[in-house]
Design an enzyme around this catalytic site. Structure first.
Site, PDB file in Angstrom:
ATOM      1  N   TYR A 139     -26.955  36.722 -11.407  1.00 50.26           N
ATOM      2  CA  TYR A 139     -26.188  37.690 -12.190  1.00 50.26           C
ATOM      3  C   TYR A 139     -24.703  37.515 -11.930  1.00 50.26           C
ATOM      4  CZ  TYR A 139     -30.204  40.521 -13.694  1.00 50.26           C
ATOM      5  OH  TYR A 139     -31.361  40.965 -14.286  1.00 50.26           O
TER       6      TYR A 139
ATOM      7  N   ASP B 144     -31.143  46.562 -19.067  1.00 52.36           N
ATOM      8  CA  ASP B 144     -31.160  47.849 -19.752  1.00 52.36           C
ATOM      9  C   ASP B 144     -29.882  48.066 -20.543  1.00 52.36           C
ATOM     10  OD1 ASP B 144     -33.677  48.398 -18.968  1.00 52.36           O
ATOM     11  OD2 ASP B 144     -33.169  49.912 -17.486  1.00 52.36           O
TER      12      ASP B 144
END
Length: 534
Positions: free
Chosen positions: A263, A207
């Site tokens: 990540y 996002d």
């Protein structure tokens, strides 16, 4: 009626003959039935020796006579399947008899396309302008060019974008990528109006503000052109790059077949400095509490009210001189290791409760690098490898460890967050978060004998250059200019009573007053920063 037909009917059903005669007489008397000659009535033309020509003439005659009756009749009460069958048979008869001609004749359009495709293959011309055909309504349409299912290997800097996934009215990574592919000819203009037409799907959604050193997008793409990746990159901004593509199975879906994701989160070590003492608010101060909007707000700052302290340049210089010691680093590593395994992360997202099965997530590893100096500030690289992640999960996982260390709260609090009690965990800045790569081990094993594996290894050198220039440098630049991580901590400290952080205590327990009750407002989720998903 011929004698042969009379005998056939009499021998088969003698009773039926009398019945037919009686009914015919009755109907004729009331003038409700028109008698048709034997030679044209389909009910009497059923002998075994009837020729193919007579059958054809009869079928056509029936179709012509029945068509106006069906079209005039109210068929609204028909069942859908019955209605389509009746009309389809009659209209199909005309089509079968070759009644339709011209551009709609059977195979005409396919034959034209095939001929043009063959001509293109011979001449070697592949431009969209030279492969256009004209439809019956006069509009120019591109000849169909074969598409192939592929996996695009890409990276991007999320700064300035509202996220990865296409969102109408928002500037997104997928939106710019799709537009560039249309401009480059990798997606035909006929498919340019809807991303679903090419089955585009990403392996991991990010996002607002979240970056990706490596992400995979699956879609059906035109690849029969020279340097298709180079042409697409030429239509993209520098902060979005395609590294290459891999041909895949036609059923490949980047989201569904992704086994896990890795990540990375970059974190300056000064965030682990001890928190300054915070005065416990009194009842009278809470009653008279008011928010004064800051008028001298620095550009890009989120510290919009005067309860939040903005560090001076001298204060920031002292913080950036901080170097984490071995004991603190060991505690940080121990804290992140507590997330490994299958846990209930309902406290690390929004809109979920403890009983929802989707809150169960499997973390394979969570590592913390050695400190690294970058432009006068010490940084840590956190890497988490998980099967999947929920909205804000990684940012909240990072935030909790930062708060525990800087307040000297025992790490035994961490397992308590996986239990049913709901607490409020603020989310760390999106600035430091980036997707390193998705993993497709299961798919790679399945196609090892037929297709190339989905692996970023061949692009490692290119990826590192892109990551250093467009992601790491961007993170460092924004932190040095706006002090994002210090500002995050100052907002927490300035509104600690609103965020209900009473679980930060020397006992490592969650007190009753820190538990979120149904109907409570989560103040920490209403900060000015937009969401960024992990």
């Amino acid at each position: 009626m011929s004698s042969t037909q009379d005998n056939d009917i009499t021998m088969a059903t003698p009773e039926a003959t009398a019945t037919v005669n009686v009914e015919t007489t009755t109907l004729a008397a009331t003038s409700t039935l028109t008698v048709v000659s034997d030679t044209t009535t389909p009910a009497t033309a059923t002998t075994a020796d009837t020729t193919a020509e007579a059958d054809s003439t009869t079928a056509e005659s029936v179709a012509k006579r029945m068509r106006p009756k069906i079209e005039k009749e109210d068929t609204s009460s028909y069942m859908g399947q019955k209605r389509s069958k009746v009309r389809g048979n009659i209209r199909g008869a005309d089509k079968y008899k070759g009644k339709r001609e011209g551009g709609w004749a059977a195979g005409t359009r396919n034959a034209e396309d095939a001929a043009k495709a063959a001509a293109l293959a011979t001449s070697g011309e592949a431009s969209a302008e030279q492969t256009s055909t004209t439809a019956d309504d006069g509009e120019d349409k591109e000849a169909r060019i074969p598409k192939r299912k592929v996996a695009l290997m890409m990276g991007y800097c999320g700064t300035g974008y509202q996220g990865m996934q296409v969102n109408p009215g928002a500037k997104t990574i997928e939106g710019d990528l799709f537009k560039a592919m249309v401009e480059a000819g990798a997606v035909s203009k006929d498919n340019a109006d809807d991303i679903k037409k090419v089955s585009m799907m990403r392996s991991a959604r990010t996002d607002k503000g979240v970056h990706a050193a490596g992400n995979v997008v699956s879609l059906k793409m035109i690849v029969d052109m020279d340097d298709v990746i180079g042409k697409i990159n030429a239509c993209l901004p520098d902060q979005i790059r395609l590294f290459g593509y891999v041909r895949t199975l036609n059923s490949f879906n980047a989201k569904v077949l992704c086994d896990s994701r890795v990540y990375e989160y970059l974190l300056p070590t000064y965030v682990f400095l001890p928190r300054p003492p915070i005065a416990e608010p009194t009842a009278s101060s809470l009653e008279g509490a008011s928010t004064t909007i800051r008028t001298d707000l620095p550009g890009g700052s989120m510290a919009w009210d005067e309860n939040v302290h903005i560090s001076t340049p001298e204060e920031m210089a002292a913080k950036r001189n901080y170097r984490i010691d071995e004991a603190t680093l060991a505690k940080v590593r121990e804290g992140f290791a507590a997330y490994v395994g299958t846990k209930n992360f309902h406290n690390f997202t929004v809109g979920k409760n403890f009983k929802e099965k989707t809150c169960q997530r499997f973390m394979m590893s969570f590592t913390v690098s050695d400190p690294k100096m970058i432009q006068g500030t010490e940084w840590l690289s956190l890497k988490v490898h998980g099967q999947s992640f929920m909205l804000h999960q990684i940012r909240k996982m990072v935030s909790l460890i930062v708060m525990l260390v800087r307040t000297d709260t025992p790490l035994k609090l961490i397992p308590e967050t996986f239990k049913a009690n709901k607490i409020n965990i603020p989310k760390a800045p999106s600035l430091g978060l980036l997707l390193e790569r998705p993993v497709f081990d299961t798919y790679n094993r399945k196609v090892k004998d037929s297709h190339s594996p989905l692996d970023f290894t061949p692009y490692n050198e290119t990826m590192e250059v892109f990551k250093e220039k467009y992601i790491y440098e961007g993170i460092i630049k924004e932190e040095l200019e706006f002090n994002r991580f210090d500002e995050f901590l100052q907002i927490l400290d300035g509104h600690a009573h609103k965020y209900n952080l009473r679980y930060l205590n020397s006992e490592g327990i969650i007190p009753e007053e820190a538990i979120i009750k149904r109907g409570d407002t989560l103040e920490a989720e209403s900060d000015a920063e937009s969401d960024a998903s992990s």
